[in-house]
Design a protein around this motif. Sequence first.
Motif, short mmCIF file in Angstrom:
data_model
loop_
_atom_site.label_atom_id
_atom_site.label_comp_id
_atom_site.label_asym_id
_atom_site.label_seq_id
_atom_site.Cartn_x
_atom_site.Cartn_y
_atom_site.Cartn_z
N ALA A 360 0.83 -1.21 0.00
CA ALA A 360 0.00 0.00 0.00
C ALA A 360 0.86 1.26 0.00
O ALA A 360 0.57 2.23 -0.71
N ASP A 361 1.93 1.23 0.77
CA ASP A 361 2.84 2.38 0.81
C ASP A 361 3.46 2.63 -0.56
O ASP A 361 3.65 3.78 -0.97
N SER A 362 3.79 1.55 -1.27
CA SER A 362 4.37 1.68 -2.61
C SER A 362 3.37 2.33 -3.57
O SER A 362 3.73 3.17 -4.39
N VAL A 363 2.10 1.93 -3.46
CA VAL A 363 1.05 2.53 -4.29
C VAL A 363 0.92 4.02 -4.01
O VAL A 363 0.87 4.85 -4.93
N HIS A 364 0.89 4.38 -2.73
CA HIS A 364 0.76 5.79 -2.34
C HIS A 364 1.97 6.59 -2.82
O HIS A 364 1.83 7.74 -3.26
N MET A 365 3.16 6.00 -2.72
CA MET A 365 4.37 6.68 -3.17
C MET A 365 4.30 6.99 -4.66
O MET A 365 4.63 8.10 -5.09
N LYS A 366 3.83 6.00 -5.44
CA LYS A 366 3.72 6.22 -6.88
C LYS A 366 2.65 7.25 -7.21
O LYS A 366 2.78 8.02 -8.16
N GLN A 367 1.58 7.27 -6.43
CA GLN A 367 0.55 8.29 -6.65
C GLN A 367 1.14 9.69 -6.50
O GLN A 367 0.87 10.59 -7.31
N GLN A 368 1.94 9.88 -5.45
CA GLN A 368 2.55 11.18 -5.23
C GLN A 368 3.55 11.51 -6.32
O GLN A 368 3.64 12.66 -6.78
N GLU A 369 4.31 10.51 -6.76
CA GLU A 369 5.27 10.73 -7.85
C GLU A 369 4.55 11.13 -9.13
O GLU A 369 5.06 11.96 -9.91
N ILE A 370 3.38 10.56 -9.38
CA ILE A 370 2.59 10.93 -10.57
C ILE A 370 2.14 12.38 -10.46
O ILE A 370 2.19 13.13 -11.44
N VAL A 371 1.69 12.77 -9.26
CA VAL A 371 1.27 14.17 -9.06
C VAL A 371 2.45 15.11 -9.31
O VAL A 371 2.33 16.12 -10.02
N ASP A 372 3.61 14.79 -8.72
CA ASP A 372 4.80 15.63 -8.89
C ASP A 372 5.24 15.68 -10.35
O ASP A 372 5.60 16.74 -10.87
N ALA A 373 5.20 14.51 -11.01
CA ALA A 373 5.62 14.46 -12.41
C ALA A 373 4.67 15.23 -13.31
O ALA A 373 5.08 15.88 -14.28
N THR A 374 3.37 15.20 -12.97
CA THR A 374 2.38 15.98 -13.73
C THR A 374 2.65 17.47 -13.59
O THR A 374 2.60 18.23 -14.57
N ASN A 375 2.95 17.91 -12.37
CA ASN A 375 3.28 19.32 -12.15
C ASN A 375 4.54 19.72 -12.91
O ASN A 375 4.61 20.81 -13.50
N ASN A 376 5.55 18.84 -12.89
CA ASN A 376 6.78 19.12 -13.64
C ASN A 376 6.50 19.24 -15.13
O ASN A 376 7.06 20.11 -15.81
N LEU A 377 5.64 18.36 -15.63
CA LEU A 377 5.31 18.39 -17.05
C LEU A 377 4.56 19.67 -17.42
O LEU A 377 4.82 20.28 -18.46
N GLN A 378 3.64 20.09 -16.56
CA GLN A 378 2.90 21.33 -16.82
C GLN A 378 3.83 22.54 -16.84
O GLN A 378 3.72 23.42 -17.70
N THR A 379 4.77 22.57 -15.89
CA THR A 379 5.75 23.66 -15.85
C THR A 379 6.64 23.64 -17.09
O THR A 379 6.91 24.69 -17.69
N ALA A 380 7.08 22.43 -17.46
CA ALA A 380 7.93 22.30 -18.64
C ALA A 380 7.19 22.74 -19.90
O ALA A 380 7.77 23.38 -20.78
N GLN A 381 5.91 22.39 -20.00
CA GLN A 381 5.13 22.79 -21.18
C GLN A 381 4.95 24.31 -21.22
O GLN A 381 5.02 24.92 -22.29
N ALA A 382 4.76 24.93 -20.05
CA ALA A 382 4.64 26.38 -20.01
C ALA A 382 5.93 27.05 -20.46
O ALA A 382 5.91 28.06 -21.18
N ASP A 383 7.07 26.47 -20.07
CA ASP A 383 8.36 27.00 -20.52
C ASP A 383 8.53 26.85 -22.02
O ASP A 383 9.09 27.73 -22.69
N VAL A 384 8.05 25.73 -22.57
CA VAL A 384 8.11 25.53 -24.03
C VAL A 384 7.25 26.57 -24.74
O VAL A 384 7.67 27.17 -25.75
N ASP A 385 6.05 26.81 -24.23
CA ASP A 385 5.16 27.79 -24.85
C ASP A 385 5.79 29.19 -24.85
O ASP A 385 5.70 29.92 -25.85
#
Length: 396
Positions: A360-385
């Motif tokens: 369960a802890d591994s699942v929760h860890m990956k959930q948080q990593e997905i949230v962080d990676a999504t935020n990183n991707l949004q920031t990176a896309q804004a920089d590209v724009d």
Amino acid sequence: MRRLQQLKNVRHTLTGALTAVLSAALLCLAVLGTGINAKAAQLATPLEGVDISSYNGNIDFATLRASGISFVMVRVGNTKYGIDSKAVENINAANAAGLRVGAYCYTYAKSAAEAAADAELTLSVINGLPVSFPVAIDIEDKSQQNLPTETQQAIVNTFCAIIQNAGYTPIVYTNKNWFEQKLGAVSWDAWVAQYNPTCTYSGAYTMWQNGIASSLPGAPGQIDHDYVFSDYFNQIVENGTSSVDGATYVNWRKTSGTGFDGTNVTKLSWEQDLLNSIGATTTTTPATTTTTTTTTTSNAEQKKKQLKEAKDDLANKQAYRDACQLQLTLYQQQYDAYYGLFEQLAATPNCDPATLQTAADSVHMKQQEIVDATNNLQTAQADVDAAQAKVDSLSK
């Protein structure tokens, strides 16, 4: 920018493409010589070891070491049946007794994607633990015996590439007949099982499981017995530079050095490997270049230079955005593997609560990593724009 559901739909295509690239690259690496691996630094005398799992019960590792055993290979589990209940305990206890400790995953994988999930599970278990010997994929289950050789090679190559990219030394375990009749020669270190007075495998190998010992001090009952021929003891060091391969190690994990095929490589984080694989530079944003305008520099030349710098900046930001996209895809794949494992454990009667909590802890860890990676991707896309807008403005 793709949504998470779209990423989930394409992850198998992406995994297949990455696996095809890995397999094509790795299969072309020939294993030099026959018999004991001629490429690796050899021990003056083969040293004894054992491989264990929870089935071996409680082991007195100090007594085992005093009897002449030098290393232990510990089963960590797999995505089909979960984490071995004594994996962490065995690794820590063997290390505390002064033994070198490796790990192995008995895989049921029938595809490269399933092998990747097993590799990620293995890394999640051994991360932060004193794993100071090779990490093995054990491919020998009857459910895999009719798989085509190319599929088995893809399974092995995918698992080992992920393990190597994490800084560990990968090794492939199976029996002599399986190597010769099903899997074929591998370009990774090989650990051959053959219960025989001598190992008669004609290919290259660095370890040999020669039989089952029934009376080793410190080990209750029967236990698998092994020999190691390669000098992993000096090759894999806790911290510093290896005297064998010249690589740099931190907490037993390689961070730079020479790959097993002799190619000079640098191992940073796997995220940096992704950046390198798509041609990005080691920094996400290039340093600002100050342009000094002289009386001889025309406005046209200055604008041309600014446009070139803006395009370079855009290309760099696009590369980083693509790396963030790939990172998010991989996190989603890992999440699916961990969640599937959690569901299997939750449906298992009398499942060990600690094991279920770890899943369960591994699942929760990956959930948080997905949230962080999504935020990183949004920031990176804004920089590209923003970079694209600057290029468009200078292009007018």
